[in-house]
Design a protein around this motif. Structure first.
Motif, mmCIF file in Angstrom:
data_model
loop_
_atom_site.group_PDB
_atom_site.id
_atom_site.type_symbol
_atom_site.label_atom_id
_atom_site.label_comp_id
_atom_site.label_asym_id
_atom_site.label_seq_id
_atom_site.Cartn_x
_atom_site.Cartn_y
_atom_site.Cartn_z
ATOM 1 N N GLY A 1 0.803 -1.225 0.000
ATOM 2 C CA GLY A 1 0.000 0.000 0.000
ATOM 3 C C GLY A 1 0.826 1.261 0.000
ATOM 4 N N VAL A 2 2.000 1.227 0.598
ATOM 5 C CA VAL A 2 2.873 2.403 0.636
ATOM 6 C C VAL A 2 3.354 2.741 -0.774
ATOM 7 N N PHE A 3 3.726 1.726 -1.559
ATOM 8 C CA PHE A 3 4.181 1.951 -2.932
ATOM 9 C C PHE A 3 3.027 2.433 -3.807
ATOM 10 N N VAL A 4 1.843 1.849 -3.618
ATOM 11 C CA VAL A 4 0.676 2.255 -4.404
ATOM 12 C C VAL A 4 0.314 3.705 -4.107
ATOM 13 N N GLU A 5 0.330 4.082 -2.821
ATOM 14 C CA GLU A 5 0.002 5.462 -2.435
ATOM 15 C C GLU A 5 1.011 6.440 -3.014
ATOM 16 N N ALA A 6 2.281 6.067 -3.032
ATOM 17 C CA ALA A 6 3.313 6.954 -3.583
ATOM 18 C C ALA A 6 3.090 7.186 -5.077
ATOM 19 N N ARG A 7 2.717 6.125 -5.808
ATOM 20 C CA ARG A 7 2.445 6.297 -7.232
ATOM 21 C C ARG A 7 1.213 7.169 -7.462
ATOM 22 N N ASP A 8 0.171 6.969 -6.612
ATOM 23 C CA ASP A 8 -1.036 7.789 -6.733
ATOM 24 C C ASP A 8 -0.711 9.258 -6.453
ATOM 25 N N TRP A 9 0.131 9.504 -5.472
ATOM 26 C CA TRP A 9 0.543 10.868 -5.127
ATOM 27 C C TRP A 9 1.254 11.525 -6.305
ATOM 28 N N LEU A 10 2.183 10.797 -6.937
ATOM 29 C CA LEU A 10 2.914 11.340 -8.075
ATOM 30 C C LEU A 10 1.973 11.578 -9.258
ATOM 31 N N ARG A 11 1.048 10.653 -9.475
ATOM 32 C CA ARG A 11 0.092 10.807 -10.559
ATOM 33 C C ARG A 11 -0.756 12.053 -10.345
ATOM 34 N N GLY A 12 -1.110 12.307 -9.084
ATOM 35 C CA GLY A 12 -1.885 13.498 -8.764
ATOM 36 C C GLY A 12 -1.114 14.770 -9.042
ATOM 37 N N LEU A 13 0.174 14.772 -8.708
ATOM 38 C CA LEU A 13 1.007 15.942 -8.984
ATOM 39 C C LEU A 13 1.066 16.230 -10.481
ATOM 40 N N ILE A 14 1.245 15.163 -11.262
ATOM 41 C CA ILE A 14 1.364 15.339 -12.709
ATOM 42 C C ILE A 14 0.052 15.834 -13.311
ATOM 43 N N SER A 15 -1.073 15.361 -12.775
ATOM 44 C CA SER A 15 -2.372 15.736 -13.334
ATOM 45 C C SER A 15 -2.883 17.077 -12.804
ATOM 46 N N GLY A 16 -2.135 17.668 -11.843
ATOM 47 C CA GLY A 16 -2.507 18.982 -11.341
ATOM 48 C C GLY A 16 -3.431 18.973 -10.143
ATOM 49 N N GLU A 17 -3.616 17.809 -9.515
ATOM 50 C CA GLU A 17 -4.442 17.760 -8.315
ATOM 51 C C GLU A 17 -3.734 18.500 -7.187
ATOM 52 N N PRO A 18 -4.485 19.151 -6.298
ATOM 53 C CA PRO A 18 -3.862 19.880 -5.185
ATOM 54 C C PRO A 18 -3.169 18.905 -4.240
ATOM 55 N N ASP A 19 -1.965 19.299 -3.817
ATOM 56 C CA ASP A 19 -1.195 18.454 -2.906
ATOM 57 C C ASP A 19 -1.537 18.866 -1.482
ATOM 58 N N VAL A 20 -2.540 18.226 -0.891
ATOM 59 C CA VAL A 20 -3.018 18.588 0.440
ATOM 60 C C VAL A 20 -2.505 17.570 1.441
ATOM 61 N N PRO A 21 -1.753 18.011 2.466
ATOM 62 C CA PRO A 21 -1.269 17.059 3.475
ATOM 63 C C PRO A 21 -2.426 16.335 4.139
ATOM 64 N N GLU A 22 -2.246 15.051 4.442
ATOM 65 C CA GLU A 22 -3.307 14.243 5.017
ATOM 66 C C GLU A 22 -3.811 14.805 6.336
ATOM 67 N N SER A 23 -2.951 15.423 7.126
ATOM 68 C CA SER A 23 -3.355 15.948 8.432
ATOM 69 C C SER A 23 -4.321 17.105 8.316
ATOM 70 N N LEU A 24 -4.431 17.722 7.135
ATOM 71 C CA LEU A 24 -5.353 18.843 6.945
ATOM 72 C C LEU A 24 -6.674 18.342 6.372
#
Length: 314
Positions: free
Chosen positions: A291-314
């Protein structure tokens, strides 16, 4: 029509004992061969669906003839591994006593595993190499070059030999690891207790090259249970490394390590992912969960697609 399985023969070898552990091989034709190369040729040519070969001993390490043969033979996959406890009997022709023994026939690996015992009990003995453990015993009938032979305990069920000594070994914990090799690209499903085997060549002979290769595994939390160097043969200082990594290629951490290796090495031979013979679950720390590797890929995909990078704690 039955399937054919090749093994290092003749009947009575430890390799045959390993093949006896394969459920799919029961009731099929078993073909005895003289060496590892012949066994693998059987698989490549289609004469056999699979071959059982020894790859590692707990005392002597990797079986170099097997490691080199796997590196030279493309298109093969390891589909399973099997463990056989190894101890020998010292056998001779009827009428021979231990005091009569001057020369012992033995496969070189067997001889190395029993050298201390032989030196203690037969301090002036000589050694004649044999092509297999059973062949060492059969040579006693063919020639008089050896007075006795190291052989598997089952040999006395097949041939008229006397046992001069039982449980001959320098280490009571000696185990040989065998692998079943086929041409099938159908990979066994992950079990959580798996192993992945590879052959990796270093890109060049320079300081840090081996460390860089090992970092592909360590930075993903992948443990190595075997790492053995073998010369490539084209020049001094050029080596390939046989690697057994804990885990299955479908485990995210192992897959990511292979991607790193692919970027690093000019040549990688994937030998397969398969269940461990001891069925011991692979242990790793939680930060290397799938799950850690999958989440990291999803995070990078979001950055590339322009999704806002919102920390999980917020």
């Amino acid at each position: 029509m039955s399937d054919t399985y090749s093994y290092l023969g003749p009947s009575g070898t430890f390799t045959e004992a390993a093949l006896a552990q394969v459920p799919e091989a029961q009731g099929q034709e078993w073909r005895s061969v003289n060496n590892v190369g012949e066994a693998l040729d059987d698989v490549v040519s289609g004469r056999s669906v699979a071959a059982m070969i020894a790859i590692e001993n707990s005392i002597e390490g990797g079986v170099t003839a097997t490691l080199d043969a796997l590196a030279r033979t493309p298109g093969l996959r390891i589909v399973g591994e099997y463990l056989v406890r190894v101890s020998f009997v010292l056998v001779a022709r009827p009428g021979t006593t231990l005091e009569d023994v001057r020369v012992v026939g033995a496969h070189p690996v067997a001889y190395a595993q029993c050298r201390q015992w032989l030196d203690a009990n037969l301090p002036t003995h000589g050694h004649i190499p044999a092509t297999s453990n059973v062949a060492a015993a059969l040579d006693l009938f063919a020639t008089d070059h050896a007075d006795a032979a190291l052989a598997p305990p089952a040999i006395v069920r097949h041939h008229d030999l006397v046992v001069l000594a039982e449980d001959v070994t320098d280490n009571a914990n000696s185990v040989t690891r065998f692998v079943l090799v086929s041409r099938s690209t159908r990979m066994p499903e992950p079990t959580g207790a798996d192993k992945t085997s590879l052959i990796v060549e270093l890109p060049d002979d320079r300081p840090g090259a081996l460390l860089e290769m090992l970092e592909q595994f360590s930075t993903r939390g992948v443990n190595l249970s075997l790492l053995q160097s073998r010369p490539i043969g084209d020049a001094l200082g050029r080596y390939r490394f046989v690697v057994d990594a804990d885990g299955h290629v479908r485990d995210e951490r192992v897959a990511d390590a292979l991607l790193g290796l692919r970027r690093f090495s000019p040549r990688i031979t994937f030998l397969g992912s398969y269940p461990r013979a001891d069925r011991a679950p692979v242990e790793y720390v939680s930060r290397y969960d799938d799950g850690v590797f999958v989440e990291a890929r999803d995070w990078l995909r979001g950055l590339i697609s322009g999704e806002p990078d919102v920390p999980e704690s917020l």
